[in-house]
Write a protein that holds these residues in place. Structure first.
Motif, PDB file in Angstrom:
ATOM      1  N   GLU A 172      13.045  32.698  79.613  1.00  0.00           N
ATOM      2  CA  GLU A 172      14.239  31.929  79.272  1.00  0.00           C
ATOM      3  C   GLU A 172      14.058  31.208  77.937  1.00  0.00           C
ATOM      4  O   GLU A 172      14.980  31.171  77.108  1.00  0.00           O
ATOM      5  N   ARG A 174      11.981  32.122  75.501  1.00  0.00           N
ATOM      6  CA  ARG A 174      11.943  33.134  74.440  1.00  0.00           C
ATOM      7  C   ARG A 174      13.347  33.576  74.067  1.00  0.00           C
ATOM      8  O   ARG A 174      13.678  33.734  72.876  1.00  0.00           O
ATOM      9  N   GLU A 175      14.186  33.795  75.066  1.00  0.00           N
ATOM     10  CA  GLU A 175      15.557  34.232  74.791  1.00  0.00           C
ATOM     11  C   GLU A 175      16.313  33.172  73.994  1.00  0.00           C
ATOM     12  O   GLU A 175      17.110  33.500  73.105  1.00  0.00           O
ATOM     13  N   ALA A 176      16.060  31.901  74.306  1.00  0.00           N
ATOM     14  CA  ALA A 176      16.707  30.822  73.553  1.00  0.00           C
ATOM     15  C   ALA A 176      16.230  30.820  72.101  1.00  0.00           C
ATOM     16  O   ALA A 176      17.029  30.653  71.169  1.00  0.00           O
ATOM     17  N   GLU A 178      15.081  33.364  70.404  1.00  0.00           N
ATOM     18  CA  GLU A 178      15.630  34.541  69.726  1.00  0.00           C
ATOM     19  C   GLU A 178      17.071  34.309  69.303  1.00  0.00           C
ATOM     20  O   GLU A 178      17.550  34.917  68.345  1.00  0.00           O
ATOM     21  N   ARG A 179      17.787  33.410  70.021  1.00  0.00           N
ATOM     22  CA  ARG A 179      19.153  33.043  69.626  1.00  0.00           C
ATOM     23  C   ARG A 179      19.157  31.959  68.553  1.00  0.00           C
ATOM     24  O   ARG A 179      20.227  31.565  68.066  1.00  0.00           O
ATOM     25  N   GLY A 180      17.964  31.449  68.208  1.00  0.00           N
ATOM     26  CA  GLY A 180      17.888  30.342  67.265  1.00  0.00           C
ATOM     27  C   GLY A 180      18.166  29.001  67.904  1.00  0.00           C
ATOM     28  O   GLY A 180      18.389  28.001  67.212  1.00  0.00           O
ATOM     29  N   ASP A 181      18.145  28.946  69.228  1.00  0.00           N
ATOM     30  CA  ASP A 181      18.466  27.718  69.969  1.00  0.00           C
ATOM     31  C   ASP A 181      17.171  26.998  70.344  1.00  0.00           C
ATOM     32  O   ASP A 181      16.698  27.072  71.475  1.00  0.00           O
ATOM     33  N   TRP A 182      16.602  26.276  69.371  1.00  0.00           N
ATOM     34  CA  TRP A 182      15.348  25.576  69.619  1.00  0.00           C
ATOM     35  C   TRP A 182      15.525  24.479  70.667  1.00  0.00           C
ATOM     36  O   TRP A 182      14.648  24.271  71.519  1.00  0.00           O
TER      37      TRP A 182
END
Length: 302
Positions: A172, A174-176, A178-182
């Motif tokens: 979860e 990592r997926e965030a 990858e979306r640029g959602d630090w």
């Protein structure tokens, strides 16, 4: 990522009719022997350099004491497999092979250098996003091809990975990322820590995400210059510690953070102390540098 040496790879395109001095006549083509990923030291430097007349070699100088180094080496190893032998990856542990780092004129870790027909080509220092790293590798391979270096390492079927399966929390987060959602990635770990407050690995992972978020899009060299400028504020000085760690200089990172604690009082000192503890987690609680810094911090506070 910090480019160093200002060497434009395009400048290594061959002159008319020229081939690299060590390459076979007509270019180095076909399948080359050797491992896709090798650990290089002074005893194997010449052998690896000679092999670069057939297949481009990407050298990563790293230290296991730096998480940034470890992550970059792992990323390059994965990409070496994906590129299916179009380049060989040579790993150099600067702690055990400092003479190789000196020979390649590496002044910080991680550092990435290419070898083409035995000639070192500086690429970059510090970390690099995967997309940018792929672009650099593609550029390197184009230059190698123009120089007639088009061999490949014979790649066998990939071995089963030894790494543990990704946990739901890791996936979860990592997926965030990858979306640029630090912030979203950090929130994933905040929730996990609330469920398992005794799990130190969750805290370390969250602090690493915080560091990566702070460094996202930043130039480490510029941050260091700002931290050293007269009148630099608290955040600028702490950013200098982040930048030093990104460049693989653990002692400089901890030294800078300790100095911020020493030179501030009140709430600012507490903010600096908390940031230093986060850096301890990122670097690793068991490392000798962190153990030494903990003692220095205790002396400063008590």
């Amino acid at each position: 990522m910090s480019m160093f040496g200002a060497v434009d790879l395009s400048s290594f395109a061959p002159k008319s009719g020229a081939t690299p001095a060590d390459a076979p006549a007509g270019g180095a083509q076909g399948t080359a022997s050797g491992a896709l990923v090798v650990d290089m030291d002074a005893s194997t430097l010449r052998q690896v350099a000679e092999g670069s007349a057939q297949v481009p070699v990407v050298v990563v100088l790293h230290t296991p004491r730096s998480q940034v180094s470890t992550d970059l080496a792992a990323l390059l190893e994965r990409l070496a497999g994906e590129y299916a032998g179009r380049f060989q990856l040579a790993r150099v542990n600067v702690d055990t092979a400092p003479e190789v780092a000196q020979a390649l004129q590496a002044t910080a870790v991680p550092t990435v250098v290419a070898l083409l027909a035995g000639q070192p080509v500086p690429m970059f220092q510090g970390s690099a996003p995967e997309e940018q790293l792929r672009a650099l590798l593609d550029q390197l391979l184009e230059v190698a091809e123009r120089n007639g270096i088009t061999g490949r390492i014979a790649v066998e079927a990939p071995a089963e990975p030894n790494e543990p399966e990704e946990t739901p929390v890791e996936r979860e987060a990592r997926e965030a990322i990858e979306r640029g959602d630090w912030a979203g990635a950090e929130a994933v770990y905040d929730h996990a820590i609330a469920q398992a407050p005794a799990d130190d690995s969750l805290q370390a992972a969250r602090n690493q995400i915080r560091l990566l978020a702070r460094m996202d899009g930043q130039d480490p060299a510029a941050l260091l210059a700002a931290a050293d400028a007269p009148g630099a504020d608290l955040e600028a000085q702490l950013a200098g510690a982040d930048a030093a760690l990104t460049l693989g200089d653990i002692n400089a990172c901890l030294g800078r953070a300790l100095e911020v604690v020493r030179s501030h009082t009140g709430d600012d000192r507490e903010r600096a102390r908390v940031r230093l503890l986060e850096l301890f987690d990122v670097i690793g609680a068991a490392t000798p540098e962190v153990a030494r810094a903990r003692r220095q911090l205790a002396t400063l506070l008590y």
